[in-house]
Each structure stands twice: as C-alpha cells, then as structure tokens.
Design a protein around this motif. Structure first.
Motif, PDB file in Angstrom:
ATOM      1  N   SER A  43       0.158   2.242 -12.918  1.00 16.92           N
ATOM      2  CA  SER A  43       0.697   0.915 -13.214  1.00 16.92           C
ATOM      3  C   SER A  43       1.832   0.986 -14.221  1.00 16.92           C
ATOM      4  CB  SER A  43      -0.408   0.014 -13.779  1.00 16.92           C
ATOM      5  OG  SER A  43      -0.773   0.426 -15.093  1.00 16.92           O
TER       6      SER A  43
ATOM      7  N   THR B 132      -3.596  -5.171  -8.849  1.00 16.93           N
ATOM      8  CA  THR B 132      -2.866  -6.055  -7.939  1.00 16.93           C
ATOM      9  C   THR B 132      -3.323  -5.846  -6.504  1.00 16.93           C
ATOM     10  OG1 THR B 132      -0.886  -6.018  -9.351  1.00 16.93           O
ATOM     11  CG2 THR B 132      -0.589  -6.709  -7.069  1.00 16.93           C
TER      12      THR B 132
ATOM     13  N   GLU C 246       0.172 -12.730  -3.997  1.00 16.49           N
ATOM     14  CA  GLU C 246      -0.098 -11.635  -4.927  1.00 16.49           C
ATOM     15  C   GLU C 246      -1.206 -12.053  -5.891  1.00 16.49           C
ATOM     16  OE1 GLU C 246       4.653 -10.528  -5.306  1.00 16.49           O
ATOM     17  OE2 GLU C 246       3.406 -10.647  -7.101  1.00 16.49           O
TER      18      GLU C 246
ATOM     19  N   HIS D 114      -3.086 -10.860  -9.184  1.00 17.94           N
ATOM     20  CA  HIS D 114      -3.014  -9.943 -10.324  1.00 17.94           C
ATOM     21  C   HIS D 114      -4.193 -10.214 -11.253  1.00 17.94           C
ATOM     22  CE1 HIS D 114       1.147  -8.757  -9.286  1.00 17.94           C
ATOM     23  NE2 HIS D 114       1.262 -10.018  -8.900  1.00 17.94           N
TER      24      HIS D 114
END
Length: 335
Positions: A49, A245, A261, A263
């Motif tokens: 990440s 994610t 998306e 998260h």
C-alpha cells in the motif's frame, strides 16, 4: 419499442422481472467456501500500500474552510488547503502544548493554533513534521509510515476510474467496530449479495473465481434492483489492488466502466481492545447514454441519494463485518 431500437440502436436500461420468494433462490453457501474467501483476503493483505490511507472525500477539505481532523491507526492528523487549493496534512496536535489543530483556524491559507497563535504553513517546524498527502480528485490520502510499516511509495494505489469530466461521484463514510480485514472480507464474498441484500440485488451468479495472483478477480453477473420488478443487469469484477481496498468495476452492461471503491481505514491502533474502522466508499458512475449529461449537471442533487443507497447496504454489511470480528476475537472463526 423494438422499432425504436432498430432505428436508433437504443436499448432500454431496465429489465422487468418478477420478484421470487426470498427462500426460492438457489443457495450459495457451497460456492462461498471460507477457504476461497480467506485466500483472496490473504493475497490482498500481501500487496503493498506504500503506507497510504484514505481519510475522506476531496470535497471534505476546501480552501478557506475549517481544518479537517481524522484519526488513523491511533494517530491524530489534521488536513487543510492553502488559498491556492494545495493540500497539507500533519500531526493533529500543536507542537507547542498539544492543542487540537482540527479546532484551529485558517488565516490566508495558514493554520493558526487557537490556543496560542502558533502558525503552520505546511512546512516542518520543531516538533511538527508534515505527512505526505495526495488528492486524487475524488478521495484524500495521507501517508503514515509509522502506521503502515511498509516501504513508502510516492503515490497511493489509485484504481482505474472513468474520466472525471464524464462521471458523477459520491463518497459515503461509516464506522464499524471491526478491523479493515473484516470489511475487505465482506467485499470479497460476492455470494451474499442477493441473500443479505435482496432489496438491492437479484439474479446474482458468480461466473468466475480468482485463479491465481495474476487472475485475481471475482466475476459476477448481477441485477441491480431499481424497483420491485425493474432491474438493471450488469457484469462486474471485484478486485483488491491493495490491502485496504476492494474495487467493483462494471465491465458489461449499463454504466460500463463505472466503479465502486471500498476503502477500509483503521481508526484505532493495532493494540486496541475495541478496534474501529472507517468504511469510505466512493461511487463513480458514468454512462454513454445522452441523458447522462443531465445527471452530471444535477450531481449535487444526486450525491445525497447515492450516499443513502450506499448507507442502506453498509447498515447490513457493517453488521456482517462486526460479527466476523467478534467471532474471530473469540477464536470461533479463523483469521
């Protein structure tokens, strides 16, 4: 209707279907193998990440507005914009006597502590070092190396999205008593959709599961429910580009290239007895239909509706994630 389609190539986005009894659906528990979901989660957790965390929507922080405060991994942070729109981020405690900078004021783009007037323009001062921050046009990211514990990267892993000028986006945020892995595991279980969310999904079939690291997508045919009898059938892919994610990408059907998306940002540190995680979900919708230009024009009106739709799903999905965490914490569930 068919003559119109022959002349113009136009096809209606909606399909009519009868709503079957909930229990008449084909059970999916055999396909939703715990080991398959756990393997997908393990692969996602192993991806880098760069220590970047989503902290909110781009429009949450505007030039001239008040500072924006967040806690990520137990670390208090503050964000603000300069008068020219430049994004700044740093520790949320004033280096002088620890005042909460989220409650301070912006004066000509400079953050001025409301306790004693210490001014911060985003550059380092003794006891206060800024954090790298990134605005991708929809979401705000902050890099916290002490929290992430990985090799840092210059930019976050931002998923492929529709062109910003052709899309409508909305960002929904909720907080659950769980860890990021519980949120990601929920999203890597597409089989629960039409059982757990019958008000939103119908005719859900997982047509392909991840095969290996190079082919790591769940491919799903599903109909989004508009009314009790009207649905929009699409094909979607679920992928996890980094540990926190999951992206749902519409590949075929109405709104192709649109994405959702999800998260998962930890709010508490690793040692917290009661972990809390923020779900920050960005819906970025687009369409080739001529009428979608009107949707873009009235985007401020549509965004609350898009957030309410996401909120209805996450009311249930956070219960799923919290239940998973509770079982895992007692040793009754692997993870």
């Amino acid at each position: 209707m068919s003559d119109r389609a022959d002349r113009t190539g136009w096809t209606p986005p909606l399909r009519r279907r009868r709503r079957p009894h909930w229990a008449a659906q084909t059970p999916t528990w055999r396909e939703a193998r715990p080991a398959l979901i756990a393997d997908a989660l393990e692969r996602a957790s192993a991806r880098p990440s760069g220590n970047w965390f989503v902290v909110g929507a781009s429009r949450d922080v505007r030039a001239g507005d008040r500072p924006y405060g967040r806690t990520v991994g137990g670390v208090e942070i503050v964000l603000w914009r300069s008068d020219t729109g430049g994004l700044h981020a740093g520790p949320g405690a004033c280096p002088h006597l620890g005042a909460p900078l989220r409650d301070s004021r912006l004066v000509c783009g400079t953050l001025v502590c409301h306790w004693h007037g210490l001014a911060l323009d985003g550059e380092p001062v003794p006891g206060w070092d800024p954090y790298p921050a990134h605005d991708d046009g929809v979401l705000l990211w902050v890099r916290l190396d002490a929290v992430g514990g990985e090799d840092p990267s210059d930019r976050p892993v931002v998923p492929v999205r529709p062109l910003s000028g052709r899309a409508v986006d909305a960002v929904f945020t909720a907080v659950g008593r769980c860890e990021p892995q519980d949120v990601i595991a929920n999203r890597l279980d597409p089989w629960h959709g039409s059982w757990f969310h019958p008000y939103s999904f119908a005719d859900l079939t997982v047509v392909r599961v991840p095969r290996d690291e190079e082919d790591d997508a769940f491919v799903v045919d599903v109909s989004f429910r508009v009314t009790n009898r009207l649905v929009v059938p699409v094909r979607v892919e679920f992928t996890a580009p980094e540990p926190r994610t999951v992206v749902m990408h519409i590949t075929e059907g109405e709104g192709a290239t649109s994405v959702v998306e999800t998260h998962a940002t930890p709010l508490t540190g690793e040692a917290a007895e009661q972990p809390r995680t923020a779900v920050i979900e960005a819906v970025i919708a687009t369409s080739d239909r001529r009428g979608f230009a009107l949707a873009r024009a009235v985007a401020p009106v549509l965004r609350p509706l898009m957030r309410r739709t996401a909120g209805r799903l996450w009311r249930d999905d956070l219960a799923y994630a919290e239940r998973r965490r509770a079982l895992r914490s007692t040793g009754r569930f692997p993870g």
